[in-house]
Design an enzyme around this catalytic site. Structure first.
Site, PDB file in Angstrom:
ATOM      1  N   LYS A  69      -6.472 -11.398   6.955  1.00 53.59           N
ATOM      2  CA  LYS A  69      -7.822 -10.816   6.850  1.00 53.59           C
ATOM      3  C   LYS A  69      -8.574 -11.490   5.704  1.00 53.59           C
ATOM      4  CE  LYS A  69      -8.299  -6.778   4.579  1.00 53.59           C
ATOM      5  NZ  LYS A  69      -9.204  -6.833   3.424  1.00 53.59           N
ATOM      6  N   ASN A  70      -7.903 -11.638   4.569  1.00 56.49           N
ATOM      7  CA  ASN A  70      -8.608 -12.108   3.369  1.00 56.49           C
ATOM      8  C   ASN A  70      -8.821 -13.612   3.315  1.00 56.49           C
ATOM      9  OD1 ASN A  70      -8.876  -9.469   2.670  1.00 56.49           O
ATOM     10  ND2 ASN A  70      -7.315  -9.508   1.060  1.00 56.49           N
TER      11      ASN A  70
ATOM     12  N   ARG B  91     -17.173  -4.326   1.253  1.00 56.65           N
ATOM     13  CA  ARG B  91     -17.722  -5.004   0.087  1.00 56.65           C
ATOM     14  C   ARG B  91     -17.568  -6.523   0.165  1.00 56.65           C
ATOM     15  NH1 ARG B  91     -17.236  -4.235  -4.178  1.00 56.65           N
ATOM     16  NH2 ARG B  91     -16.462  -6.145  -5.056  1.00 56.65           N
TER      17      ARG B  91
ATOM     18  N   CYS C 144     -15.797   1.533  -4.530  1.00 54.17           N
ATOM     19  CA  CYS C 144     -15.004   1.981  -3.384  1.00 54.17           C
ATOM     20  C   CYS C 144     -13.886   2.829  -3.988  1.00 54.17           C
ATOM     21  CB  CYS C 144     -14.467   0.796  -2.597  1.00 54.17           C
ATOM     22  SG  CYS C 144     -13.143  -0.040  -3.427  1.00 54.17           S
TER      23      CYS C 144
ATOM     24  N   ARG D  52     -15.576  -2.097  -8.946  1.00 47.85           N
ATOM     25  CA  ARG D  52     -15.615  -3.419  -8.302  1.00 47.85           C
ATOM     26  C   ARG D  52     -16.988  -4.091  -8.430  1.00 47.85           C
ATOM     27  NH1 ARG D  52     -12.239  -3.270  -2.919  1.00 47.85           N
ATOM     28  NH2 ARG D  52     -12.036  -5.474  -3.383  1.00 47.85           N
TER      29      ARG D  52
ATOM     30  N   ASP E  95      -2.316  -5.529  -3.776  1.00 46.40           N
ATOM     31  CA  ASP E  95      -2.417  -5.051  -2.386  1.00 46.40           C
ATOM     32  C   ASP E  95      -1.069  -4.605  -1.825  1.00 46.40           C
ATOM     33  OD1 ASP E  95      -5.006  -7.410  -1.328  1.00 46.40           O
ATOM     34  OD2 ASP E  95      -5.041  -5.626  -2.594  1.00 46.40           O
TER      35      ASP E  95
ATOM     36  N   ARG F  67      -8.884  -1.191   9.230  1.00 48.30           N
ATOM     37  CA  ARG F  67      -9.657  -2.263   8.588  1.00 48.30           C
ATOM     38  C   ARG F  67      -8.782  -3.487   8.350  1.00 48.30           C
ATOM     39  NH1 ARG F  67     -12.926  -0.758   3.449  1.00 48.30           N
ATOM     40  NH2 ARG F  67     -13.164  -2.987   3.713  1.00 48.30           N
TER      41      ARG F  67
HETATM   42  C1  EPZ Z   1      -9.982  -9.441  -3.298  1.00 46.21           C
HETATM   43  O1  EPZ Z   1     -10.955  -8.496  -3.708  1.00 46.21           O
HETATM   44  C2  EPZ Z   1      -9.342  -8.884  -2.045  1.00 46.21           C
HETATM   45  N1  EPZ Z   1     -10.345  -8.740  -0.993  1.00 46.21           N
HETATM   46  C3  EPZ Z   1      -8.707  -7.528  -2.351  1.00 46.21           C
HETATM   47  O2  EPZ Z   1      -8.034  -7.090  -1.169  1.00 46.21           O
HETATM   48  C4  EPZ Z   1      -7.666  -7.717  -3.456  1.00 46.21           C
HETATM   49  O3  EPZ Z   1      -7.122  -6.467  -3.800  1.00 46.21           O
HETATM   50  C5  EPZ Z   1      -8.342  -8.350  -4.683  1.00 46.21           C
HETATM   51  O4  EPZ Z   1      -8.975  -9.592  -4.307  1.00 46.21           O
HETATM   52  C6  EPZ Z   1      -7.340  -8.648  -5.792  1.00 46.21           C
HETATM   53  O5  EPZ Z   1      -6.351  -9.490  -5.312  1.00 46.21           O
HETATM   54  C7  EPZ Z   1     -10.708  -9.837  -0.274  1.00 46.21           C
HETATM   55  O6  EPZ Z   1     -10.235 -10.940  -0.512  1.00 46.21           O
HETATM   56  C8  EPZ Z   1     -11.717  -9.620   0.811  1.00 46.21           C
HETATM   57  P1  EPZ Z   1     -11.334  -9.515  -7.480  1.00 46.21           P
HETATM   58  P2  EPZ Z   1     -12.046  -8.919  -4.826  1.00 46.21           P
HETATM   59  O7  EPZ Z   1     -12.729  -9.999  -7.641  1.00 46.21           O
HETATM   60  O8  EPZ Z   1     -12.351 -10.343  -4.757  1.00 46.21           O
HETATM   61  C9  EPZ Z   1     -12.892  -7.354 -11.452  1.00 46.21           C
HETATM   62  C10 EPZ Z   1      -7.407  -5.586   0.492  1.00 46.21           C
HETATM   63  O9  EPZ Z   1      -6.690  -4.595   0.401  1.00 46.21           O
HETATM   64  N2  EPZ Z   1     -14.173  -8.021 -11.200  1.00 46.21           N
HETATM   65  O10 EPZ Z   1     -10.236 -10.517  -7.478  1.00 46.21           O
HETATM   66  O11 EPZ Z   1     -13.161  -7.930  -4.729  1.00 46.21           O
HETATM   67  C11 EPZ Z   1     -12.540  -6.340 -10.370  1.00 46.21           C
HETATM   68  O12 EPZ Z   1     -13.148  -5.099 -10.635  1.00 46.21           O
HETATM   69  C12 EPZ Z   1      -8.453  -5.859  -0.558  1.00 46.21           C
HETATM   70  O13 EPZ Z   1      -7.306  -6.449   1.400  1.00 46.21           O
HETATM   71  C13 EPZ Z   1     -15.229  -7.835 -12.082  1.00 46.21           C
HETATM   72  O14 EPZ Z   1     -15.107  -7.103 -13.064  1.00 46.21           O
HETATM   73  O15 EPZ Z   1     -11.241  -8.642  -6.174  1.00 46.21           O
HETATM   74  C14 EPZ Z   1     -11.040  -6.284 -10.462  1.00 46.21           C
HETATM   75  O16 EPZ Z   1     -10.666  -5.423 -11.521  1.00 46.21           O
HETATM   76  C15 EPZ Z   1      -8.591  -4.704  -1.524  1.00 46.21           C
HETATM   77  N3  EPZ Z   1     -16.413  -8.472 -11.845  1.00 46.21           N
HETATM   78  C16 EPZ Z   1     -10.641  -7.731 -10.825  1.00 46.21           C
HETATM   79  O17 EPZ Z   1     -11.829  -8.320 -11.365  1.00 46.21           O
HETATM   80  C17 EPZ Z   1     -16.584  -9.292 -10.755  1.00 46.21           C
HETATM   81  O18 EPZ Z   1     -17.670  -9.864 -10.582  1.00 46.21           O
HETATM   82  C18 EPZ Z   1     -10.156  -8.568  -9.651  1.00 46.21           C
HETATM   83  O19 EPZ Z   1     -11.070  -8.391  -8.594  1.00 46.21           O
HETATM   84  C19 EPZ Z   1     -15.503  -9.460  -9.854  1.00 46.21           C
HETATM   85  C20 EPZ Z   1     -14.306  -8.828 -10.103  1.00 46.21           C
END
Ligand code: EPZ
Length: 444
Positions: A22-23, A95, A119, A124, A308, A401
């Site tokens: 998916k990702n 998102r 969420c 996020r 995850d 999802r």
């Molecule tokens: C991706 O989300 C994945 N989604 C998530 O999978 C996964 O849990 C996550 O990466 C972490 O591995 C997809 O790839 C579609 P991040 P993403 O930006 O990119 C903070 C699932 O279950 N952050 O790597 O949204 C954030 O809050 C989903 O398939 C900021 O502060 O996650 C988090 O604490 C859930 N500011 C950390 O960084 C930003 O601008 C990592 O988030 C961006 C992120």
């Protein structure tokens, strides 16, 4: 709304084929926005709600999703894109829709996307994405719940992420693909889904290199040719089925996966006592052990233990033989499954971002509620291990999802599991079960 009803206590045995990631699919699908000379063809895409959502979003921008007789193959024509707005009603359901920012900015120098909002698992924010786009030369305006980005042109820059962000890295890669000059991303995320997107873009004419594990360079090109790609297997689905074998003391062969992406999951499940045999780079066999050892888990960006997989591992630890600490370091609120696991008989205490799990003798079936994607998977796993009574999981739209045909795959492994309408459940543990009236079977 549907519910999933499970009669647990049976070891899962047999073979399961892992679906596409998916990702990896989501960023590769939106990158088709940058390829408008030819139809984009993407194969091994899982048939999921999130994929349906991103297709709806592309269509709302003016793209055409062509009909194919294969639910896992997408053919997309983006030459008709004439709208650059991603509306709230679509973004709020997923998102990852913010991923359209990069390709729309790259191709059309403008985009307007609803802020995704929080969420279940956390606030996020997307500040890292927006700061990076500013460094590439975009003007960023945020008001009325929308972020608007536009630029006369995009120029390469050095981007330094405070912490690795998966979709942040993907958005910047796409925005930089058609920019003037070279962009370097430092502290880039290392997830394999990013490298799959890089491969797809490079095969389509881009010039992107991971020059160090956490450093990616993008040399902007003038144009791209054709997007034609087969998505990698879903490592989180694979990990979820590995836990399904361990938690039911089963014996499952997983096929069509990529063993190289499962290092930290294999390590933790082996530590917990599961017997893992690597058949080949795309197949493993996992046998559950009679005694499940308690192992501490600490989530972190790839290649460490994935956030995850935290909820799924917690389900396993609820029937382990001791006490363990599960630390969630990536998201600030990813313990929504704990209260529901406790309803099934688990013994878990939360302190800030730590969960202390004391292995219970056994779990017993109950009515529980899914709160987010991986929490719903955790409840399915716990239901499969509950040998006393039925487990009914509501709000399983969360599960749909991210898992393709999950109940069919589990039933083929011997699970007694069925998807029923909300009001079909009259009997639950301790009552006369009408379970047999429900269309459930050992083989779906
Ligand atoms: C991706 O989300 C994945 N989604 C998530 O999978 C996964 O849990 C996550 O990466 C972490 O591995 C997809 O790839 C579609 P991040 P993403 O930006 O990119 C903070 C699932 O279950 N952050 O790597 O949204 C954030 O809050 C989903 O398939 C900021 O502060 O996650 C988090 O604490 C859930 N500011 C950390 O960084 C930003 O601008 C990592 O988030 C961006 C992120």
């Amino acid at each position: 709304m549907d519910k999933m009803v499970i009669e647990g206590g049976f070891p899962l045995v047999g073979e399961v084929s892992i679906s596409g990631s998916k990702n990896a699919s989501l960023p590769i699908i939106v990158s088709s926005i940058m390829f408008d000379n030819f139809d984009s063809e993407i194969d091994n895409v899982p048939d999921l709600e999130d994929i349906k959502t991103i297709k709806k979003l592309l269509i709302s921008l003016g793209a055409e999703i062509k009909k194919t007789d294969d639910a896992n193959k997408l053919i997309i024509n983006t030459s008709g894109i004439d709208n650059y707005d991603a509306p709230y009603d679509l973004v709020k359901t997923m998102r990852a829709s913010v991923l359209v920012l990069g390709p729309l900015l790259a191709k059309y120098k403008r985009a307007r996307v609803s802020l995704p909002g929080g969420c279940a698992i956390g606030a996020r924010p997307i500040d890292f994405h927006l700061n990076a786009l500013r460094l590439l030369g975009a003007t960023v305006k945020v008001d009325h719940g929308y972020v608007e980005v536009f630029a006369d042109k995009l120029k390469g820059a050095v981007i330094n992420f405070p912490i690795p962000s998966v979709t942040g890295t993907e958005n910047v890669i796409m925005a930089a693909t058609l920019a003037e000059g070279t962009t370097v991303i430092k502290n880039a995320a290392r997830e394999p889904e990013i490298d799959d997107m890089i491969l797809a873009l490079n095969n389509g004419g881009a010039n992107i290199k991971r020059i160090e594990p956490s450093v990616i360079s993008i040399n902007g090109v003038k144009k791209l040719n054709r997007l034609y790609h087969r998505v990698i297997p879903d490592r989180i689905e694979a990990g979820t089925f590995m836990v399904a074998s361990a938690i039911t003391k089963g014996d499952i062969i997983l096929k069509n996966l990529n063993v190289n992406h499962l290092g930290s999951i294999i390590e933790k499940l082996s530590e917990a006592g599961a017997k893992i045999i690597i058949n080949s780079s795309s197949s493993i066999r996992i046998k559950g052990s009679k005694v499940i050892k308690s192992v501490d888990i600490s989530t972190a960006p790839y290649p460490d233990f994935p956030t995850d997989m935290q909820a799924q591992m917690m389900a396993l630890m609820t029937i382990s033989c001791g006490l363990c600490v599960i630390t969630e370091n990536v998201f600030e609120n990813r313990f929504m499954h704990v209260a529901e696991l406790i309803r099934l008989g688990a013994n878990i205490k939360i302190r800030n971002n730590f969960a202390i799990v004391k292995g219970a003798i056994k779990l017993s079936g109950a009515e529980v509620m899914a709160t987010d994607l991986r929490a719903s998977a955790s409840l399915v796993l716990a239901g499969l291990a509950s040998s006393d009574g039925l487990t009914a999981i509501s709000r399983i739209y969360h599960l749909d999802r991210g898992y393709e045909k999950m109940e069919k795959k589990l039933a083929n492994l011997g699970a007694i599991i069925s998807r029923v309408k909300e009001n079909d459940i009259s009997a639950l543990p301790g009552e006369e079960s009408n379970f047999n009236d429900i269309a459930c079977s050992k083989s779906a």
